[in-house]
Design a protein around this motif. Structure first.
Motif, PDB file in Angstrom:
ATOM      1  N   GLN A 194       0.827  -1.197   0.000  1.00  0.00           N
ATOM      2  CA  GLN A 194       0.000   0.000   0.000  1.00  0.00           C
ATOM      3  C   GLN A 194       0.863   1.250   0.000  1.00  0.00           C
ATOM      4  O   GLN A 194       2.045   1.202   0.313  1.00  0.00           O
ATOM      5  CB  GLN A 194      -0.971   0.001   1.166  1.00  0.00           C
ATOM      6  CG  GLN A 194      -0.379  -0.210   2.528  1.00  0.00           C
ATOM      7  CD  GLN A 194      -1.459  -0.214   3.596  1.00  0.00           C
ATOM      8  OE1 GLN A 194      -2.282   0.694   3.645  1.00  0.00           O
ATOM      9  NE2 GLN A 194      -1.462  -1.226   4.440  1.00  0.00           N
ATOM     10  N   GLY A 198       0.370   5.867   0.397  1.00  0.00           N
ATOM     11  CA  GLY A 198      -0.536   6.972   0.730  1.00  0.00           C
ATOM     12  C   GLY A 198      -1.462   6.641   1.872  1.00  0.00           C
ATOM     13  O   GLY A 198      -2.663   6.920   1.800  1.00  0.00           O
ATOM     14  N   ASN A 199      -0.923   6.014   2.919  1.00  0.00           N
ATOM     15  CA  ASN A 199      -1.743   5.613   4.077  1.00  0.00           C
ATOM     16  C   ASN A 199      -2.930   4.748   3.683  1.00  0.00           C
ATOM     17  O   ASN A 199      -4.031   4.896   4.206  1.00  0.00           O
ATOM     18  CB  ASN A 199      -2.233   6.836   4.854  1.00  0.00           C
ATOM     19  CG  ASN A 199      -1.196   7.361   5.824  1.00  0.00           C
ATOM     20  OD1 ASN A 199      -0.259   6.648   6.165  1.00  0.00           O
ATOM     21  ND2 ASN A 199      -1.357   8.594   6.251  1.00  0.00           N
ATOM     22  N   GLY A 200      -2.702   3.853   2.724  1.00  0.00           N
ATOM     23  CA  GLY A 200      -3.749   2.914   2.326  1.00  0.00           C
ATOM     24  C   GLY A 200      -4.683   3.430   1.246  1.00  0.00           C
ATOM     25  O   GLY A 200      -5.650   2.752   0.898  1.00  0.00           O
ATOM     26  N   LYS A 258      -3.887   0.378  -2.809  1.00  0.00           N
ATOM     27  CA  LYS A 258      -3.529  -0.954  -2.324  1.00  0.00           C
ATOM     28  C   LYS A 258      -3.367  -1.893  -3.508  1.00  0.00           C
ATOM     29  O   LYS A 258      -4.145  -1.828  -4.460  1.00  0.00           O
ATOM     30  CB  LYS A 258      -4.612  -1.500  -1.393  1.00  0.00           C
ATOM     31  CG  LYS A 258      -4.811  -0.676  -0.130  1.00  0.00           C
ATOM     32  CD  LYS A 258      -5.943  -1.222   0.700  1.00  0.00           C
ATOM     33  CE  LYS A 258      -6.195  -0.315   1.911  1.00  0.00           C
ATOM     34  NZ  LYS A 258      -7.373  -0.748   2.649  1.00  0.00           N
TER      35      LYS A 258
END
Length: 110
Positions: free
Chosen positions: A36, A38-40, A43
């Protein structure tokens, strides 16, 4: 120990390693990792054999610059590849455990 018995033992070990490696490859094809970025927000789901199964992009990113989205996709794929490589090393090491192979030789079978 005579040479013939030694050769038979070596052949048996080779056959065992081949069977273990084939089993490990099947396991890798079934196991999945998720990278992942960008902080999820992006994904990527990939098998242990580096086959991408899914790509998920959070809808909130669609209004952003295409370059940023592309960078996040690339970062998520790279994260998944790193995880798949770690999984590969772990599983292949298990396939050749007890065979007396020097460290680093497991990669020859993957």
């Amino acid at each position: 120990m005579n040479i013939q018995a030694l050769m038979q033992q070596a052949q048996a070990m080779q056959k065992q390693v081949e069977q273990n490696v084939e089993s490990a490859k099947k396991t890798l094809a079934q196991k999945e990792v998720q990278g992942q970025a960008g902080n999820g927000l992006v994904k990527v789901t990939m098998t242990g054999r580096h086959v991408v199964k899914r790509l998920s992009i959070d809808p909130s990113l669609m209004s952003d610059e295409p370059d940023m989205i592309e960078d996040l996709v690339a970062a998520a794929i790279n994260d998944a590849v790193r995880q798949a490589d770690e999984l590969h090393e772990e599983i292949m090491a298990g396939a050749t455990t007890g065979m007396g192979l020097p460290k680093g030789m497991q990669g020859l079978f993957g």
